[in-house]
Design a protein around this motif. Structure first.
Motif, PDB file in Angstrom:
ATOM      1  N   GLY A   2       7.333  22.479   6.035  1.00  0.00           N
ATOM      2  CA  GLY A   2       6.081  22.309   6.770  1.00  0.00           C
ATOM      3  C   GLY A   2       5.569  20.879   6.708  1.00  0.00           C
ATOM      4  O   GLY A   2       4.421  20.603   7.045  1.00  0.00           O
ATOM      5  N   SER A   3       6.406  19.943   6.263  1.00  0.00           N
ATOM      6  CA  SER A   3       6.027  18.535   6.145  1.00  0.00           C
ATOM      7  C   SER A   3       6.123  17.834   7.495  1.00  0.00           C
ATOM      8  O   SER A   3       6.460  18.447   8.505  1.00  0.00           O
ATOM      9  N   ASP A   4       5.854  16.537   7.485  1.00  0.00           N
ATOM     10  CA  ASP A   4       5.983  15.728   8.691  1.00  0.00           C
ATOM     11  C   ASP A   4       6.589  14.379   8.317  1.00  0.00           C
ATOM     12  O   ASP A   4       5.955  13.343   8.469  1.00  0.00           O
ATOM     13  N   LEU A   5       7.834  14.406   7.804  1.00  0.00           N
ATOM     14  CA  LEU A   5       8.511  13.164   7.446  1.00  0.00           C
ATOM     15  C   LEU A   5       8.823  12.368   8.705  1.00  0.00           C
ATOM     16  O   LEU A   5       9.162  12.924   9.738  1.00  0.00           O
ATOM     17  N   LYS A   6       8.710  11.073   8.589  1.00  0.00           N
ATOM     18  CA  LYS A   6       8.989  10.192   9.713  1.00  0.00           C
ATOM     19  C   LYS A   6      10.176   9.297   9.371  1.00  0.00           C
ATOM     20  O   LYS A   6      10.558   9.166   8.216  1.00  0.00           O
ATOM     21  N   ALA A   7      10.751   8.663  10.393  1.00  0.00           N
ATOM     22  CA  ALA A   7      11.892   7.766  10.208  1.00  0.00           C
ATOM     23  C   ALA A   7      11.450   6.522   9.437  1.00  0.00           C
ATOM     24  O   ALA A   7      10.266   6.187   9.407  1.00  0.00           O
ATOM     25  N   PRO A   8      12.408   5.808   8.809  1.00  0.00           N
ATOM     26  CA  PRO A   8      12.065   4.570   8.104  1.00  0.00           C
ATOM     27  C   PRO A   8      11.397   3.562   9.032  1.00  0.00           C
ATOM     28  O   PRO A   8      11.587   3.594  10.250  1.00  0.00           O
ATOM     29  N   GLN A   9      10.614   2.668   8.448  1.00  0.00           N
ATOM     30  CA  GLN A   9       9.883   1.662   9.216  1.00  0.00           C
ATOM     31  C   GLN A   9      10.257   0.266   8.714  1.00  0.00           C
ATOM     32  O   GLN A   9       9.427  -0.447   8.167  1.00  0.00           O
ATOM     33  N   PRO A  10      11.525  -0.134   8.896  1.00  0.00           N
ATOM     34  CA  PRO A  10      11.954  -1.415   8.331  1.00  0.00           C
ATOM     35  C   PRO A  10      11.340  -2.632   9.012  1.00  0.00           C
ATOM     36  O   PRO A  10      11.346  -3.719   8.448  1.00  0.00           O
ATOM     37  N   GLN A  11      10.789  -2.482  10.205  1.00  0.00           N
ATOM     38  CA  GLN A  11      10.230  -3.625  10.915  1.00  0.00           C
ATOM     39  C   GLN A  11       8.893  -4.068  10.336  1.00  0.00           C
ATOM     40  O   GLN A  11       8.418  -5.147  10.641  1.00  0.00           O
ATOM     41  N   GLY A  12       8.277  -3.283   9.489  1.00  0.00           N
ATOM     42  CA  GLY A  12       7.024  -3.683   8.842  1.00  0.00           C
ATOM     43  C   GLY A  12       5.902  -2.706   9.134  1.00  0.00           C
ATOM     44  O   GLY A  12       6.043  -1.802   9.950  1.00  0.00           O
ATOM     45  N   GLY A  13       4.821  -2.876   8.425  1.00  0.00           N
ATOM     46  CA  GLY A  13       3.672  -2.010   8.618  1.00  0.00           C
ATOM     47  C   GLY A  13       3.225  -1.379   7.313  1.00  0.00           C
ATOM     48  O   GLY A  13       3.805  -1.611   6.247  1.00  0.00           O
ATOM     49  N   ALA A  14       2.185  -0.584   7.397  1.00  0.00           N
ATOM     50  CA  ALA A  14       1.593   0.021   6.201  1.00  0.00           C
ATOM     51  C   ALA A  14       2.563   0.975   5.504  1.00  0.00           C
ATOM     52  O   ALA A  14       2.626   1.005   4.270  1.00  0.00           O
ATOM     53  N   ARG A  15       3.332   1.754   6.271  1.00  0.00           N
ATOM     54  CA  ARG A  15       4.279   2.692   5.663  1.00  0.00           C
ATOM     55  C   ARG A  15       5.361   1.945   4.890  1.00  0.00           C
ATOM     56  O   ARG A  15       5.773   2.358   3.809  1.00  0.00           O
ATOM     57  N   LYS A  16       5.824   0.827   5.448  1.00  0.00           N
ATOM     58  CA  LYS A  16       6.856   0.037   4.763  1.00  0.00           C
ATOM     59  C   LYS A  16       6.302  -0.514   3.457  1.00  0.00           C
ATOM     60  O   LYS A  16       6.943  -0.399   2.406  1.00  0.00           O
ATOM     61  N   ASN A  17       5.115  -1.089   3.503  1.00  0.00           N
ATOM     62  CA  ASN A  17       4.520  -1.666   2.298  1.00  0.00           C
ATOM     63  C   ASN A  17       4.321  -0.607   1.227  1.00  0.00           C
ATOM     64  O   ASN A  17       4.598  -0.831   0.046  1.00  0.00           O
ATOM     65  N   SER A  18       3.859   0.554   1.624  1.00  0.00           N
ATOM     66  CA  SER A  18       3.630   1.645   0.682  1.00  0.00           C
ATOM     67  C   SER A  18       4.947   2.121   0.073  1.00  0.00           C
ATOM     68  O   SER A  18       5.045   2.322  -1.140  1.00  0.00           O
ATOM     69  N   PHE A  19       5.965   2.297   0.916  1.00  0.00           N
ATOM     70  CA  PHE A  19       7.269   2.747   0.424  1.00  0.00           C
ATOM     71  C   PHE A  19       7.845   1.756  -0.572  1.00  0.00           C
ATOM     72  O   PHE A  19       8.297   2.133  -1.653  1.00  0.00           O
ATOM     73  N   CYS A  20       7.823   0.475  -0.203  1.00  0.00           N
ATOM     74  CA  CYS A  20       8.405  -0.547  -1.075  1.00  0.00           C
ATOM     75  C   CYS A  20       7.673  -0.608  -2.410  1.00  0.00           C
ATOM     76  O   CYS A  20       8.304  -0.737  -3.465  1.00  0.00           O
TER      77      CYS A  20
END
Length: 134
Positions: free
Chosen positions: A88-106
């Motif tokens: 029931g999650s909503d996983l999204k594809a990686p965001q290697p080009q940058g952005g808030a999701r990338k910063n959070s993941f790293c």
């Protein structure tokens, strides 16, 4: 009255089946049952898994659900779809080009990758997301 969101539906299910949660929230389990029953036929909240098996869904490289570490690790679109369907999650594809999701993941993954051995999935995922220093 039907639940308006998945979170509300999950809360009502918890109240319905757990007296301590019902007491904490201040709602009767019968009232919560009315909420969850009224969702039948309206939204697919009833299709959410009631309990996941230990360790979550089974994902494998062989079935094309995960990439091997040599190719950058991480889930494929097929793997994300399976995980989302089963949890029931909503996983999204990686965001290697940058952005808030990338910063959070790293930021979250860096201590794990540093303590892991060379060639590990954690290090490969850091490289795939283009985290600085990997």
């Amino acid at each position: 009255m039907p639940a308006k969101s998945k979170a509300q539906f999950k809360l009502m299910k918890a109240i319905e089946h757990n007296p301590s949660v019902a007491k904490k929230v201040g709602m009767s389990s019968a009232k919560a049952a009315e909420y969850t029953e009224s969702n039948v036929g309206k939204k697919a909240f009833g299709k959410l898994p009631s309990k996941l098996k230990e360790g979550g869904p089974s994902l494998s490289v062989g079935r094309g659900e995960k990439l091997p570490a040599e190719q950058g690790a991480g889930l494929t679109a097929k793997g994300r779809a399976k995980y989302n369907r089963e949890t029931g999650s909503d996983l999204k594809a990686p965001q290697p080009q940058g952005g808030a999701r990338k910063n959070s993941f790293c930021a979250r993954m860096e201590p794990i990758a540093k303590s892991s051995e060379r060639g590990s999935r954690a290090r490969a995922s850091m490289k795939r997301w283009n985290c600085s220093g990997w």
